[in-house]
Design a protein around this motif. Sequence first.
Motif, PDB file in Angstrom:
ATOM      1  N   GLY A 222      -1.613  -2.032  -7.969  1.00  0.00           N
ATOM      2  CA  GLY A 222      -2.252  -2.193  -6.671  1.00  0.00           C
ATOM      3  C   GLY A 222      -3.643  -1.604  -6.639  1.00  0.00           C
ATOM      4  O   GLY A 222      -4.587  -2.214  -6.104  1.00  0.00           O
TER       5      GLY A 222
ATOM      6  N   GLY B  63       5.385  -2.459  -3.246  1.00  0.00           N
ATOM      7  CA  GLY B  63       4.926  -1.140  -2.830  1.00  0.00           C
ATOM      8  C   GLY B  63       6.107  -0.228  -2.571  1.00  0.00           C
ATOM      9  O   GLY B  63       7.247  -0.680  -2.450  1.00  0.00           O
TER      10      GLY B  63
ATOM     11  N   LEU C 251      -3.553  -6.502   1.649  1.00  0.00           N
ATOM     12  CA  LEU C 251      -3.056  -5.132   1.547  1.00  0.00           C
ATOM     13  C   LEU C 251      -2.166  -4.831   2.746  1.00  0.00           C
ATOM     14  O   LEU C 251      -2.631  -4.818   3.886  1.00  0.00           O
ATOM     15  CB  LEU C 251      -4.238  -4.167   1.481  1.00  0.00           C
TER      16      LEU C 251
ATOM     17  N   LEU D  98      -7.631   4.289   0.722  1.00  0.00           N
ATOM     18  CA  LEU D  98      -7.453   3.115  -0.138  1.00  0.00           C
ATOM     19  C   LEU D  98      -8.599   2.138   0.036  1.00  0.00           C
ATOM     20  O   LEU D  98      -9.057   1.527  -0.928  1.00  0.00           O
ATOM     21  CB  LEU D  98      -6.116   2.436   0.166  1.00  0.00           C
TER      22      LEU D  98
ATOM     23  N   TYR E   7      -6.428  -6.420   5.451  1.00  0.00           N
ATOM     24  CA  TYR E   7      -5.593  -5.224   5.514  1.00  0.00           C
ATOM     25  C   TYR E   7      -4.993  -4.975   6.893  1.00  0.00           C
ATOM     26  O   TYR E   7      -5.495  -5.439   7.917  1.00  0.00           O
ATOM     27  CB  TYR E   7      -6.377  -3.996   5.057  1.00  0.00           C
TER      28      TYR E   7
ATOM     29  N   PRO F  56      -1.814   7.839   0.436  1.00  0.00           N
ATOM     30  CA  PRO F  56      -2.529   6.887  -0.409  1.00  0.00           C
ATOM     31  C   PRO F  56      -2.221   7.036  -1.890  1.00  0.00           C
ATOM     32  O   PRO F  56      -2.393   6.096  -2.659  1.00  0.00           O
ATOM     33  CB  PRO F  56      -4.004   7.172  -0.114  1.00  0.00           C
TER      34      PRO F  56
ATOM     35  N   ILE G 206       0.382   4.458  -3.830  1.00  0.00           N
ATOM     36  CA  ILE G 206       0.141   3.078  -4.231  1.00  0.00           C
ATOM     37  C   ILE G 206       0.393   2.939  -5.729  1.00  0.00           C
ATOM     38  O   ILE G 206       0.255   3.909  -6.490  1.00  0.00           O
ATOM     39  CB  ILE G 206      -1.301   2.625  -3.879  1.00  0.00           C
TER      40      ILE G 206
ATOM     41  N   ALA H 103       0.813  -1.222   0.000  1.00  0.00           N
ATOM     42  CA  ALA H 103       0.000   0.000   0.000  1.00  0.00           C
ATOM     43  C   ALA H 103       0.842   1.265   0.000  1.00  0.00           C
ATOM     44  O   ALA H 103       0.319   2.362  -0.164  1.00  0.00           O
ATOM     45  CB  ALA H 103      -0.916   0.006   1.230  1.00  0.00           C
TER      46      ALA H 103
ATOM     47  N   LEU I  86      -7.318  -3.491  -6.051  1.00  0.00           N
ATOM     48  CA  LEU I  86      -8.239  -3.076  -4.992  1.00  0.00           C
ATOM     49  C   LEU I  86      -9.639  -2.856  -5.543  1.00  0.00           C
ATOM     50  O   LEU I  86     -10.639  -3.206  -4.908  1.00  0.00           O
ATOM     51  CB  LEU I  86      -7.747  -1.782  -4.338  1.00  0.00           C
TER      52      LEU I  86
ATOM     53  N   VAL J 160      -2.747   0.969   6.783  1.00  0.00           N
ATOM     54  CA  VAL J 160      -3.340   1.209   5.473  1.00  0.00           C
ATOM     55  C   VAL J 160      -4.256   2.430   5.561  1.00  0.00           C
ATOM     56  O   VAL J 160      -5.137   2.504   6.427  1.00  0.00           O
ATOM     57  CB  VAL J 160      -4.125  -0.025   4.991  1.00  0.00           C
TER      58      VAL J 160
END
Length: 271
Positions: A31, A125, A95, A51, A43, A24, A27, A19, A35, A47
Amino acid sequence: MLHSHNRPVERGKVYLVGAGPGDPELITVRGLTLLRQAEVVVYDRLVHPALLAEVPATAERIYVGKTPGRHVLPQEAIQELLIDRARRNRIVVRLKGGDPFVFGRGGEEARALAQAGIPFEVVPGVTSAIAVPAYAGIPVTQRGMAGSFAVVTGHRCDLEALALDWSALARIDTLVLLMGLRRLPELVRTLQAHGRAPDTPVAVISNGTTAAQQCVLGTLADIAERAAHLSTPATVVVGEVTRLADDLAWFHPEPTPSPFSLHPETQPSEP
């Protein structure tokens, strides 16, 4: 326009998705694509809620965050959960903050999936080890100043199990310590005991890449006291490159409450 026609999203498969470090918008495109098609999202604590807002309303959301000394689910149970949902022929996104394979236990989850015969994909990530210093104006490498860097866990269990060569680590130009805020006094003493000079500059960045980011500068001799008021998550950077922080500071967050708060502790549900 970016296309992913050659990389379909498959049912019965687990996607280990990084993530990023907090912001945010960091990402990856892959990814975010996953999602938006997920049927199950498992998650972690760090996070960003933005997201989760990208996940379909019909998807099952399962919070498995960890705080020091308190885990909603043990690691083995998380792995069994991923296997179970994949065997139900779901599109499963795991995530994880930062990068799954940088102290994220993604390797353990990938091994468990492989042993169970579950197909998986790793979506790297942006790791906090590089991004958080960058948001504080600190390049981990710099011509003429730092030609090497290392990333080290500050987690007690990992350190005790790995028996790291601190004499070698103390000679690395830039040392990035993750998950080490609570053990910062011990870590800086260890570096000094293995030859790092007490006047070596250090930066501690809390809640990096977010609106709550704070950066404290000091030296090995005084950083533990200077940074005592900071909260986790925090990234510690040791080395001459931290001297660049004042000149290269480009990210100026507004002082707001930390976006990192425990999500509702959602237990696995039976759909």
